[in-house]
Design an enzyme around this catalytic site. Structure first.
Site, PDB file in Angstrom:
ATOM      1  CB  ALA A 244      -1.125   0.029   1.166  1.00 25.35           C
ATOM      2  CG  HIS A 245       1.390   5.719  -1.655  1.00 26.17           C
ATOM      3  ND1 HIS A 245       1.724   6.784  -0.880  1.00 26.17           N
ATOM      4  CD2 HIS A 245       2.510   5.695  -2.523  1.00 26.17           C
ATOM      5  CE1 HIS A 245       2.475   7.687  -1.242  1.00 26.17           C
ATOM      6  NE2 HIS A 245       3.076   7.061  -2.197  1.00 26.17           N
ATOM      7  CB  ALA A 246       2.401   6.223   3.565  1.00 25.60           C
ATOM      8  NE  ARG A 301      -4.029   3.013   3.983  1.00 27.32           N
ATOM      9  CZ  ARG A 301      -3.406   3.605   3.025  1.00 27.32           C
ATOM     10  NH1 ARG A 301      -3.634   3.343   1.921  1.00 27.32           N
ATOM     11  NH2 ARG A 301      -2.873   4.793   3.229  1.00 27.32           N
TER      12      ARG A 301
END
Length: 413
Positions: A244-246, A301
């Site tokens: 994932a991306h922060a 998220r």
């Protein structure tokens, strides 16, 4: 064997290239082992340099023994050492060092990555060699640099990955992991490679070579630029987020109906709208306050990922990729290494060649640097230990009797 640069491809006329490879005529001598220096000098060999690899008579570069995966040869060694000549010399013996200096007298570049202090004890550090051979470009590759409290620490790739904090930003929230490739070695190798090219360009105008210094820690710390600046200037270290991306959502890998995983990245709210309408088939999510903006999707998220995962699980990987591409969403398949070896893009662009080796022909990728209008990179054979010892020493003027005596005493192999 590999396809020579002037060999026409099937169905094409023979047109020899008017250009030589950029490093034709350059001679490199390397006292090297493992990955960082060998990978740097392989780049030089690919671009036309003659690379003479100096190895210990008793086993040579220890990377030769890492595994036997490449038809009995070590995969690391095959990858990083094609196109070189191997000479086996005991550099602790004065006669071995004398032979090495015979090679250096006609060399343009010297590269070494011995343990810190070992080259200096043999008189092979960059400063000493450049004083003796003013036109020589001499490269010292070390773990942590020549000075400082870490100068004499043993430096292996995983250890440097940890010291450079790469491991702290790689993995999942619960588990840091090292990179699956030798990232510190490769980083140092590529800076050594570019350092040699820069020094040779300077020599062309000044007539002088000079030292080049590269440390694995310095190289990998530079590659850590984004998380480093984020932490120094933003005050907060980036979280480990797996795939994932922060700060972007959805940005992850999602399972498909056939057991594969597909990655997608939604970079802005316009893309989210297209994803919701054309892939998720839930157009109402484009206006839903819980999903309509990236900030909202990142804050939610788990819900965002659940919505995307539920939709993609209805399709095969090929079907999901087709829908995502039709919607203009960046996407990719989570490939295995075996799938990379059969990647259709590499095949379509004719990226594979065969190289020679002591175990027979081996498959290898063309180097990434393309030189349109010139010849292909020179992808020479992987050498056997000491394969070129006699020829190189005879070229320095040694007689058969001298070679016999050196071999008897274990100075050469």
């Amino acid at each position: 064997m590999h396809r020579d640069s002037d060999t026409p491809r099937p169905g094409t006329p023979h047109r020899p290239s008017p250009l030589p490879l950029p490093l034709d005529g350059i001679t490199v001598v390397a006292v090297e082992q493992a990955v960082s220096a060998p990978f740097a000098t392989r780049q030089l060999a690919d671009l036309g340099a003659r690379v003479i690899k100096v190895e210990r008579p008793d086993g040579g570069d220890f990377a030769r023994g890492y595994d036997t995966a490449a038809h009995g040869l070590a995969s690391h060694f095959v990858w990083a050492n094609r196109g070189k000549e191997s000479i086996a010399l005991d550099l602790k013996d004065p006669r071995g060092r004398e032979a090495l200096h015979g090679l250096l007298a006609g060399a343009d570049v010297f590269v070494q990555n011995l343990a810190q202090g070992a080259a200096a004890r043999l008189g092979l550090d960059a400063a000493a060699l450049c004083a003796r051979y003013p036109r020589l470009v001499a490269v010292d590759i070390s773990g942590y640099g020549a000075q400082g409290p870490y100068a004499h620490k043993r430096a292996y790739d995983m250890l440097v990955q940890c010291e450079a904090a790469l491991v702290s930003v790689t993995g999942t929230p619960g588990q840091p992991v090292k990179a699956g490739i030798p990232a510190a070695d490769i980083a140092a190798a590529m800076y050594a490679f570019s350092g040699v090219l820069a020094a040779l360009l300077r020599r062309a105008t000044t007539g002088l070579g000079g030292p080049v210094e590269v440390s694995m820690l310095d190289a990998l710390a530079e590659w850590m630029g984004h998380p480093l600046h984020l932490t120094m200037h933003g005050g907060e270290e980036p979280a480990r987020t797996g795939l994932a991306h922060a700060v972007i959502a959805p940005y992850d890998a999602y399972p498909t109906a056939d057991g594969d995983r597909v990655l997608l990245s939604v970079q802005n709210d316009r893309e989210w709208r297209r994803l919701a309408e054309q892939v998720l088939e839930r157009p109402e999510l484009a206006e839903d306050a819980a999903y309509a903006t990236n900030a909202a999707r990142t804050a939610n998220r788990e819900k965002t990922d659940a919505v995307v995962a539920e939709a993609l699980a209805r399709f095969t990987a090929a079907g999901a990729l087709a829908r995502l591409e039709a919607a203009g969403i960046a996407c990719a398949r989570l490939n295995s290494v075996a799938q990379l070896a059969g990647h259709p893009q590499l095949a379509a662009r004719d990226r594979w060649r065969e190289i020679g080796s002591p175990a027979g022909p081996l498959r290898a990728l063309l180097p990434p640097i393309g030189l349109p209008g010139g010849p292909e990179p020179r992808m020479g054979a992987v050498p056997a230990l000491g394969e070129h010892t006699d020829a190189l020493l005879r070229a320095l003027g040694m007689t058969g009797a001298q070679l016999t005596a050196l071999r008897r005493d274990g100075v050469i192999a």
